[in-house]
Structures are given as structure tokens and as C-alpha cells.
Scaffold this motif. Structure first.
Motif, PDB file in Angstrom:
ATOM      1  N   HIS A  69       1.416  33.247  10.386  1.00  0.00           N
ATOM      2  CA  HIS A  69       1.351  32.852  11.794  1.00  0.00           C
ATOM      3  C   HIS A  69       0.662  31.501  11.925  1.00  0.00           C
ATOM      4  N   ILE A  70       1.221  30.666  12.782  1.00  0.00           N
ATOM      5  CA  ILE A  70       0.733  29.294  12.910  1.00  0.00           C
ATOM      6  C   ILE A  70      -0.700  29.244  13.430  1.00  0.00           C
ATOM      7  N   ASN A  71      -1.134  30.287  14.154  1.00  0.00           N
ATOM      8  CA  ASN A  71      -2.494  30.318  14.705  1.00  0.00           C
ATOM      9  C   ASN A  71      -3.413  31.273  13.955  1.00  0.00           C
ATOM     10  N   SER A  72      -3.049  31.622  12.734  1.00  0.00           N
ATOM     11  CA  SER A  72      -3.831  32.624  12.002  1.00  0.00           C
ATOM     12  C   SER A  72      -5.281  32.189  11.780  1.00  0.00           C
ATOM     13  N   ALA A  73      -5.520  30.905  11.689  1.00  0.00           N
ATOM     14  CA  ALA A  73      -6.894  30.428  11.466  1.00  0.00           C
ATOM     15  C   ALA A  73      -7.794  30.686  12.669  1.00  0.00           C
ATOM     16  N   ASP A  74      -7.186  30.893  13.847  1.00  0.00           N
ATOM     17  CA  ASP A  74      -7.968  31.102  15.065  1.00  0.00           C
ATOM     18  C   ASP A  74      -8.245  32.575  15.342  1.00  0.00           C
ATOM     19  N   VAL A  75      -7.687  33.452  14.518  1.00  0.00           N
ATOM     20  CA  VAL A  75      -7.836  34.897  14.749  1.00  0.00           C
ATOM     21  C   VAL A  75      -8.548  35.507  13.554  1.00  0.00           C
ATOM     22  N   ASN A  76      -9.703  36.135  13.806  1.00  0.00           N
ATOM     23  CA  ASN A  76     -10.428  36.742  12.689  1.00  0.00           C
ATOM     24  C   ASN A  76     -10.024  38.211  12.513  1.00  0.00           C
ATOM     25  N   ASP A  77     -10.525  38.805  11.448  1.00  0.00           N
ATOM     26  CA  ASP A  77     -10.138  40.179  11.135  1.00  0.00           C
ATOM     27  C   ASP A  77     -10.568  41.163  12.216  1.00  0.00           C
ATOM     28  N   GLN A  78     -11.724  40.899  12.838  1.00  0.00           N
ATOM     29  CA  GLN A  78     -12.183  41.794  13.895  1.00  0.00           C
ATOM     30  C   GLN A  78     -11.234  41.772  15.084  1.00  0.00           C
ATOM     31  N   ASP A  79     -10.725  40.580  15.411  1.00  0.00           N
ATOM     32  CA  ASP A  79      -9.760  40.472  16.502  1.00  0.00           C
ATOM     33  C   ASP A  79      -8.492  41.257  16.184  1.00  0.00           C
ATOM     34  N   LEU A  80      -8.044  41.170  14.939  1.00  0.00           N
ATOM     35  CA  LEU A  80      -6.843  41.904  14.535  1.00  0.00           C
ATOM     36  C   LEU A  80      -7.073  43.412  14.657  1.00  0.00           C
ATOM     37  N   LEU A  81      -8.248  43.864  14.243  1.00  0.00           N
ATOM     38  CA  LEU A  81      -8.557  45.290  14.332  1.00  0.00           C
ATOM     39  C   LEU A  81      -8.565  45.753  15.782  1.00  0.00           C
TER      40      LEU A  81
END
Length: 406
Positions: A69-81
Motif C-alpha cells: 500500500h502506498i501509504n503503508s508508512a503512515d499506518v502502524n501495526d496498532q492501527d491495523l489491529l
């Protein structure tokens, strides 16, 4: 225009062949370039005991999103969870079952600090749309002209499509004296309109009553707050002393309140021990709530007014009166809000608000999503409101007179 079946058939064959070729090439490439998915920075990922589903698909999607994903650097693992947990709640299709992060949980549970206020409107979600259930009496929402059934499209320019009820409430609430702009669509309008509403401290009256046609008590119950049973008793005693011979119980725009208050008021109209409502839980257990009153008004001529803004405890009271006493209901179909939520605190102080029970009327009718269909359907238009006309009340007076004449 006449279709060309051979042409469409040829096109379908080409698509199938091309798709099949692409699948074959992708499959061959996948065999040559297999790899293991390595999930980093994740602990306690074991499948709970007794669950048979494989989470390999979940971790595959997790990995692909983080890698590509082009914005993966802006999303941390906690956000994904947290996003994944929200997905779990959304899978139930229940707007009242929601997930709160630790920060949101704190805001949800703590007393509001500072001077924060609202507009005085009960809102809900129906068919995926944010709806005004009812503007409360003498509040900025009522003054601004909001009506039951209004669809709130935006809050200060933010679309409401994917908002939960609690997220919408947070956006509408704000500091005393500040404004919030609601973009609203109403049935019959050709386009949306903006309502700029100034936030205020909300104080809603419980009851108002007056005599109409000389001997008919028109009693408006605005909410099922803690004082409502005593206020109702005092109002009815005063009304009877003044010569009231019949009652129009007006629950229009009443979004509900405390369940035990609805049961208490039902006790004025039902014999002790009669079923008012049943809570049906996930476990299959039922809790039956029965009248504990003296039934002082059981044989008193009564009709009930409801509209799209009548919800929750209003629907319980009106529905129980109709099932047990045959009380006639006039107006428009009620909102259909009849569930019980419970807060569950999770390990990191995040919270789940989970729907754990449905409310059933004494005859087993489910309130949630269904509402109450009036015995006499009467619409009220914006033109009626502007002209000070109330055709619903007029019909209620007519029906009550017929009941009084029996």
C-alpha cells in the motif's frame, strides 16, 4: 435495439480464455516464486481454543497491505489491529455494536470536562444512514427545524456514511456557544440543506399537559427520565381534578430513556404482574419485566400518539398498552429501536459495546428494526407545521371520543 448473441458469445469466450490464461500463468509463477509470510511485531497471535478457522488469509492480507500500500508508512501495526477489530464489529451489521480504542474509551466513560454541550437531538442509524430520531423539546435542534427522519449527510463537512452513532455524537457535541453545521436531506426535498446550530446545555422537560375539547387530557411525555413516573402521577391527578374524562398519551418525538421508568408508567395502565417487555439474551435466557403498579388507569379511555421519533421506551410502553389493553395507536410508524448494549473492557483498556439482548413486546413482537405500525396512520406535513395544524392530534381526539362513548 436487437442484441447480437453470437458477438456476445464470442466476447465471453475471449474473456474466459484470457482469464484462464492469466490464471494459469499466475499459478505457474506462484509455484516458482513461493514464499513464507513473516509477521513482525505481533504477539499473542494464537487462535483461541475451540476455534477452527485458519488465520493464514488474515496474515496474508496483513502482509500484502504493509508491503504494497502506498501509504503503508503512515499506518502502524496498532492501527491495523484496531481496524481489524472494527471490521469484526461491522461484520454483525449492527450500528450499536462498536469498538473504542483506549483514548475513545476514556472519552466515552469519563465525565465531560469543561463546558461541552450539544444540540438536543436523538440520532440513530437506519439502513446505513445517520437519521434524526427526534429533536428534543425546547432545544437548539427543535428551534433550528430538524424533524424526525431527517438524514444527516455531513457534520461540519465530514460525510457521515461510515460513522458510528458514537462517532457522530462526538462530532456534534462541542463547547457551549459554538456552532455545528449539519447537512440534511429530507423526504420530499429536491436537494440537501445546511442547518447551522448553536450548541447549548440541554435540559428537556418531562411532561406537559392541558385539557382539549373540554374534558380530554392531552399529555405529552417527552422522555423517560427518573422523575417521569412521579411527574406523570401528579399530572394525571391534576387533570382528573380539572375534569379529564379521557387521555391522549402523546409519545411523539420521545426517543426513550430508562427501561424501568417505562415499566413503572405501564403499571398505571395494567394489572400487577402483566408482562410489559421481555429481554431476550444471546444465551437464550429471557428476563420478563412485569407491571408492578396498581392499574389505576386500566379502564380509563386512552389512545396513544407516536411518530418516527418515538423510540425505545416509548415503543415498549405503547406496544405493551396495545397488546394488553387493546389501546389504539395513532400517527406514523415508530422508529424501531429495541436492543440492550453492554460495555466490555478489553486488556489494554479499549472497549467493546456489544448488543446482548432484544426487547420483545408481550406478544413476542421484536421492536428492533420493526417499530410499531399505528392503528390509524396520519401524516403531518411541513405545511401543517407551518400553519399550526396537527392532523394527528385531531384524529386522536376523534378516536378517543369513540372510545369514551363505548
Amino acid at each position: 435495439m436487437r442484441k447480437e448473441p453470437l458477438k456476445y458469445l464470442a466476447l465471453a469466450v475471449v474473456i474466459i480464455v484470457a482469464t484462464g490464461g492469466a490464471y494459469y500463468l499466475g499459478f505457474e509463477r506462484g509455484l516458482d516464486e513461493t514464499k513464507n509470510i513473516v509477521i513482525e511485531n505481533v504477539s499473542n497471535a494464537d487462535v483461541p481454543e475451540g476455534e477452527s478457522i485458519s488465520f493464514s488469509l488474515f496474515w496474508e492480507a496483513w502482509s500484502k497491505l504493509k508491503e504494497e500500500h502506498i501509504n503503508s508508512a503512515d499506518v502502524n501495526d496498532q492501527d491495523l489491529l484496531y481496524g481489524a477489530i472494527r471490521g469484526l464489529t461491522e461484520a454483525f451489521g449492527d450500528a450499536n455494536t462498536v469498538f473504542f480504542t483506549p483514548d475513545d474509551s476514556k472519552k466515552f466513560n469519563e465525565d465531560v470536562r469543561g463546558n461541552f454541550s450539544g444540540i438536543g437531538a436523538e440520532i440513530g442509524i437506519r439502513d446505513g444512514k445517520l437519521i434524526v430520531i427526534a429533536p428534543l423539546k425546547n432545544t437548539p435542534a427543535e428551534t433550528a427545524g430538524l424533524l424526525p427522519g431527517d438524514n444527516i449527510l455531513q457534520i461540519d463537512g465530514k460525510p457521515t456514511d461510515d460513522l458510528t452513532i458514537d462517532e457522530a455524537v462526538k462530532l456534534i457535541r462541542g463547547e457551549l456557544g459554538t456552532t455545528v453545521t449539519l447537512t440534511v436531506m429530507r423526504e420530499g426535498w429536491s436537494g440537501s440543506q445546511n442547518f447551522e446550530i448553536t450548541r447549548a446545555n440541554i435540559q428537556v422537560p418531562t411532561i406537559e399537559w392541558k385539557l382539549v375539547e373540554g374534558n380530554i387530557v392531552h399529555l405529552k411525555l417527552f422522555s423517560f427520565g427518573r422523575s417521569a413516573p412521579l411527574d406523570f402521577q401528579k399530572s394525571m391527578v391534576a387533570a382528573l381534578v380539572d375534569g379529564g374524562d379521557g387521555l391522549i398519551l402523546d409519545l411523539r418525538g420521545n426517543p426513550g430513556g430508562l427501561l424501568d421508568v417505562a415499566v413503572s408508567i405501564a403499571g398505571f395502565f395494567m394489572e400487577r404482574g402483566e408482562v410489559v417487555v421481555t429481554e431476550k439474551f444471546t444465551s437464550g435466557d429471557n428476563t420478563v419485566l412485569r407491571s408492578t403498579g396498581n392499574g389505576a388507569l386500566k379502564d380509563f379511555p386512552v389512545v396513544v400518539l407516536v411518530n418516527e421519533g418515538s423510540a425505545s421506551a416509548s415503543e415498549i410502553l405503547a406496544g405493551a398498552m396495545r397488546v394488553n389493553n387493546g389501546t389504539k395507536i395513532i400517527g406514523m410508524k415508530s422508529f424501531g429501536k429495541g436492543t440492550v448494549q453492554q460495555l466490555e473492557t478489553l486488556s489494554n483498556d479499549s472497549t467493546l459495546k456489544i448488543t446482548i439482548a432484544n426487547w420483545l413486546l408481550p406478544d413476542g413482537t421484536l421492536i428492533e428494526g420493526n417499530g410499531l405500525e399505528p392503528d390509524f396512520i396520519v401524516e403531518i406535513t411541513e405545511e401543517d407545521i407551518a400553519a399550526g395544524r396537527d392532523p394527528q392530534l385531531e384524529r386522536a381526539i376523534q378516536v378517543l371520543k369513540e372510545e369514551m362513548a363505548k
